[in-house]
Design an enzyme around this catalytic site. Structure first.
Site, PDB file in Angstrom:
ATOM      1  N   LYS A 156       0.868  -1.240   0.290  1.00  0.00           N
ATOM      2  CA  LYS A 156      -0.102   0.101   0.151  1.00  0.00           C
ATOM      3  C   LYS A 156       0.775   0.895  -0.371  1.00  0.00           C
ATOM      4  O   LYS A 156       0.928   1.952   0.675  1.00  0.00           O
ATOM      5  CB  LYS A 156      -1.085  -0.414   1.065  1.00  0.00           C
ATOM      6  CG  LYS A 156      -2.327   0.288   0.908  1.00  0.00           C
ATOM      7  CD  LYS A 156      -3.033  -0.027   2.174  1.00  0.00           C
ATOM      8  CE  LYS A 156      -4.732   0.586   2.321  1.00  0.00           C
ATOM      9  NZ  LYS A 156      -4.688   1.175   1.022  1.00  0.00           N
TER      10      LYS A 156
HETATM   11  N1  PMP Z   1      -7.235  -1.696  -3.142  1.00  0.00           N
HETATM   12  C1  PMP Z   1      -6.890  -0.948  -2.754  1.00  0.00           C
HETATM   13  C2  PMP Z   1      -6.088   0.122  -4.182  1.00  0.00           C
HETATM   14  C3  PMP Z   1      -7.050  -0.070  -1.732  1.00  0.00           C
HETATM   15  O1  PMP Z   1      -6.734   1.359  -1.779  1.00  0.00           O
HETATM   16  C4  PMP Z   1      -7.798  -1.010  -0.935  1.00  0.00           C
HETATM   17  C5  PMP Z   1      -7.992  -0.333   0.627  1.00  0.00           C
HETATM   18  N2  PMP Z   1      -7.442  -0.338   2.183  1.00  0.00           N
HETATM   19  C6  PMP Z   1      -8.625  -2.044  -0.463  1.00  0.00           C
HETATM   20  C7  PMP Z   1      -7.770  -2.551  -2.128  1.00  0.00           C
HETATM   21  C8  PMP Z   1      -9.560  -2.738  -0.222  1.00  0.00           C
HETATM   22  O2  PMP Z   1      -8.263  -3.239   1.063  1.00  0.00           O
HETATM   23  P1  PMP Z   1      -8.794  -4.058   2.454  1.00  0.00           P
HETATM   24  O3  PMP Z   1      -9.598  -4.182   2.417  1.00  0.00           O
HETATM   25  O4  PMP Z   1      -7.318  -4.778   3.256  1.00  0.00           O
HETATM   26  O5  PMP Z   1      -9.041  -1.936   3.367  1.00  0.00           O
END
Ligand code: PMP
Length: 316
Positions: A156
């Site tokens: 991320k």
């Molecule tokens: N894809 C992206 C690009 C994101 O930024 C997020 C948000 N964190 C997600 C998917 C979903 O991930 P999560 O369920 O871990 O929040």
């Protein structure tokens, strides 16, 4: 509403003191990685539950590793710092938590090595990420998702969110709520900040983790609930663009959006244009799970406060 505190440079400080210099490496080059965690208030139990904090911190430390950051923290020690922070804030409502690892050296020179790494975190009262939660209008973005050999979507990484920002702004300025982004090879990857699922012939389908997506924790949660509780088959496979136009149901999921049904993609109605039966049941289940109402999944709910009822009864 702003937070009162932040964890910053090794301790909890008033939020006004959590400041970085304009010369900070991460600000100049995007050399940071972040997380997004939610905590849900359960009024019946008078308790705040953080949802899957160890999984979130584990992913954060993996993102840090991709950026050649070296921390002595473990997922457990970061969870404990979070609990300290939330208790200091004394939140009695839903909360959004933002942990961030970043290259903290002040100076010029783009690289990953020989730089100081820092960890910071703050938590603020939550608001819904998308105001509309059901049957949102979506378009396929004209932008492509970052490739694993350019900037890995699996980490991320802050700099990579310029890609998400381009996607989101194009979608909103064109009158849509969100967009679906295709990978460099033209297959469905995900939304600007959420994972994508669709239903075809009663089977739930989502792109695999090597399709230039973030390995979402909500994605994993949803897959578990669909298979273990709802008895619905989930398949991870490459999705073609035109499959979007013939899906029976489709939805986005993520910590921010939670679960949002998609009503229209590129001007084609999905199913009946509202929330379909699988997504309806899944959403209801998901909100019970995150609030700690399903005993089977209580291991995902980290309580913040000591059990006030237990303290009172043991004091008697
Ligand atoms: N894809 C992206 C690009 C994101 O930024 C997020 C948000 N964190 C997600 C998917 C979903 O991930 P999560 O369920 O871990 O929040």
């Amino acid at each position: 509403m702003a937070p009162q505190f932040a964890f910053f440079e090794g301790r909890i400080v008033p939020i006004e003191q959590a400041k970085i210099s304009v010369m900070t490496h991460a600000l100049n080059y995007g050399t940071a990685a972040f997380g997004g965690i939610r905590a849900y208030w359960n009024d019946d139990e008078h308790q705040l539950f953080v949802f899957r904090p160890l999984d979130h911190f584990d992913r954060l430390l993996r993102s840090a590793r991709i950026l050649m950051m070296d921390f002595a923290y473990t997922p457990e020690s970061l969870r404990d710092l979070l609990l300290d922070l939330l208790r200091r804030e004394d939140y009695r409502q839903d909360v959004y938590i933002r942990p961030l690892v970043y290259k903290a050296t002040e100076g010029i020179g783009v690289r990953l090595h020989d730089l100081k790494d820092e960890f910071t975190m703050f938590a603020l009262p939550h608001s819904d990420y998308l105001t509309k939660q059901e049957g949102i209008r979506v378009a396929v973005s004209s932008w492509r998702r970052v490739d694993d050999n350019s900037i890995p979507a699996r980490g991320k990484i802050s700099g990579a969110y310029v890609n998400s920002a381009l996607v989101k702004t194009e979608a909103v300025l064109n009158g849509y709520e969100e967009a679906i982004v295709l990978s460099q090879d033209g297959h469905v990857a995900e939304g600007s900040a959420e994972n994508f699922f669709m239903v075809r012939n009663g089977i739930v389908i989502t792109p695999p983790i090597n399709a230039d997506i973030l390995e979402g924790i909500t994605r994993r949660t949803v897959m578990t609930l669909l298979t273990e509780v709802m008895g619905v088959q989930v398949v991870e496979r490459t999705i073609d663009r035109t499959e979007l136009y013939i899906a029976e149901e489709a939805f986005f999921c993520g910590t921010g959006v939670q679960i949002v049904s998609i009503g229209e993609i590129d001007h084609r109605t999905v199913g009946t244009g509202t929330t379909g039966p699988i997504v309806r049941q899944l959403r209801a289940l998901f909100f019970d799970v995150v609030r700690g109402k399903i005993p089977q999944y209580r291991q995902w709910n980290q309580p913040v406060y000591v059990d006030e009822h237990a303290v009172i009864s043991s004091a008697r």
